[in-house]
Design an enzyme around this catalytic site. Sequence first.
Site, PDB file in Angstrom:
ATOM      1  N   ILE A  16       0.837  -1.202   0.000  1.00 55.15           N
ATOM      2  CA  ILE A  16       0.000   0.000   0.000  1.00 55.15           C
ATOM      3  C   ILE A  16       0.870   1.249   0.000  1.00 55.15           C
ATOM      4  O   ILE A  16       0.650   2.171  -0.790  1.00 55.15           O
ATOM      5  CB  ILE A  16      -0.973  -0.010   1.193  1.00 55.15           C
ATOM      6  CG1 ILE A  16      -1.976  -1.146   1.034  1.00 55.15           C
ATOM      7  CG2 ILE A  16      -1.693   1.343   1.310  1.00 55.15           C
ATOM      8  CD1 ILE A  16      -2.857  -1.385   2.244  1.00 55.15           C
ATOM      9  N   CYS A  64       1.674   1.695   8.981  1.00 54.76           N
ATOM     10  CA  CYS A  64       2.314   0.634   9.767  1.00 54.76           C
ATOM     11  C   CYS A  64       1.268  -0.223  10.468  1.00 54.76           C
ATOM     12  O   CYS A  64       0.141   0.212  10.707  1.00 54.76           O
ATOM     13  CB  CYS A  64       3.282   1.235  10.778  1.00 54.76           C
ATOM     14  SG  CYS A  64       2.503   2.313  11.987  1.00 54.76           S
ATOM     15  N   PRO A  65       1.650  -1.437  10.845  1.00 48.86           N
ATOM     16  CA  PRO A  65       0.748  -2.272  11.636  1.00 48.86           C
ATOM     17  C   PRO A  65       0.690  -1.760  13.073  1.00 48.86           C
ATOM     18  O   PRO A  65       1.545  -0.977  13.495  1.00 48.86           O
ATOM     19  CB  PRO A  65       1.405  -3.652  11.577  1.00 48.86           C
ATOM     20  CG  PRO A  65       2.860  -3.361  11.396  1.00 48.86           C
ATOM     21  CD  PRO A  65       2.918  -2.111  10.562  1.00 48.86           C
ATOM     22  N   ASP A 117      -9.383   7.639   8.767  1.00 53.08           N
ATOM     23  CA  ASP A 117     -10.261   6.544   8.381  1.00 53.08           C
ATOM     24  C   ASP A 117     -10.408   5.569   9.544  1.00 53.08           C
ATOM     25  O   ASP A 117     -11.294   4.725   9.547  1.00 53.08           O
ATOM     26  CB  ASP A 117      -9.690   5.821   7.159  1.00 53.08           C
ATOM     27  CG  ASP A 117     -10.651   4.781   6.606  1.00 53.08           C
ATOM     28  OD1 ASP A 117     -11.836   5.112   6.386  1.00 53.08           O
ATOM     29  OD2 ASP A 117     -10.220   3.629   6.391  1.00 53.08           O
ATOM     30  N   GLU A 122     -12.787   2.754  18.127  1.00 50.92           N
ATOM     31  CA  GLU A 122     -13.538   2.791  16.886  1.00 50.92           C
ATOM     32  C   GLU A 122     -14.859   2.056  17.085  1.00 50.92           C
ATOM     33  O   GLU A 122     -14.843   0.899  17.496  1.00 50.92           O
ATOM     34  CB  GLU A 122     -12.722   2.132  15.774  1.00 50.92           C
ATOM     35  CG  GLU A 122     -13.269   2.404  14.397  1.00 50.92           C
ATOM     36  CD  GLU A 122     -12.297   2.003  13.311  1.00 50.92           C
ATOM     37  OE1 GLU A 122     -11.854   2.892  12.576  1.00 50.92           O
ATOM     38  OE2 GLU A 122     -11.992   0.799  13.213  1.00 50.92           O
ATOM     39  N   HIS A 141     -14.200   3.822   7.665  1.00 51.66           N
ATOM     40  CA  HIS A 141     -13.399   2.589   7.690  1.00 51.66           C
ATOM     41  C   HIS A 141     -14.239   1.367   7.293  1.00 51.66           C
ATOM     42  O   HIS A 141     -14.312   0.379   8.008  1.00 51.66           O
ATOM     43  CB  HIS A 141     -12.776   2.386   9.076  1.00 51.66           C
ATOM     44  CG  HIS A 141     -11.680   1.348   9.088  1.00 51.66           C
ATOM     45  ND1 HIS A 141     -10.556   1.462   8.317  1.00 51.66           N
ATOM     46  CD2 HIS A 141     -11.543   0.187   9.765  1.00 51.66           C
ATOM     47  CE1 HIS A 141      -9.773   0.408   8.524  1.00 51.66           C
ATOM     48  NE2 HIS A 141     -10.355  -0.378   9.391  1.00 51.66           N
TER      49      HIS A 141
END
Length: 175
Positions: A16, A64-65, A117, A122, A141
């Site tokens: 990505i 990043c993760p 996003d 969340e 998202h």
Amino acid sequence: ELSGKTIGLVGGTGAIGRRVATLVKALGMRVVVWSRSAKDEDGLWEAVSLEKLAETSDYVSIHCPLNDSTRGMIDASFISKMKPSARIINTARGAVINQPDLVAALQAGKIAGAALDVQYPEPPEDDSPLYTMKNVYLTPHIGWKRLETRQRLIDSVSENIAHFLDGNPVNVIKP
């Protein structure tokens, strides 16, 4: 007016991030990247320290993760190094950003804005200041909710299994 601006990709050396770098280069942007394994890629990006990325970027895009070393890494210290005109884009994981630090910086005008996003938690709580801030753009998202996207995922898994059964595995991860 992105030509001549710098985008910093945090953890942006994967598929990505590489695609983002390719697209923004076509718009005339300079690309800098920080990750644990980032190396300069001539013509695509310059690998820099996280501090230099914060200091030089007009846009910081997170790729990043989420893990123990990235949780909360975009915090008041990182943001304090950013240009007042800079913006943060997070499409990775909400908890990579220390959200109270981001909100405080946005309210104080320490950075120009954020496009999120993902958030933490969340979805944001009902009384989150993010909902009413003029310098924040929120998206829901839901990239994997569309039928076409899920079908593409299923097709990809099916192709991977077929290649494996044929003795020609693809997308193999080697230790």
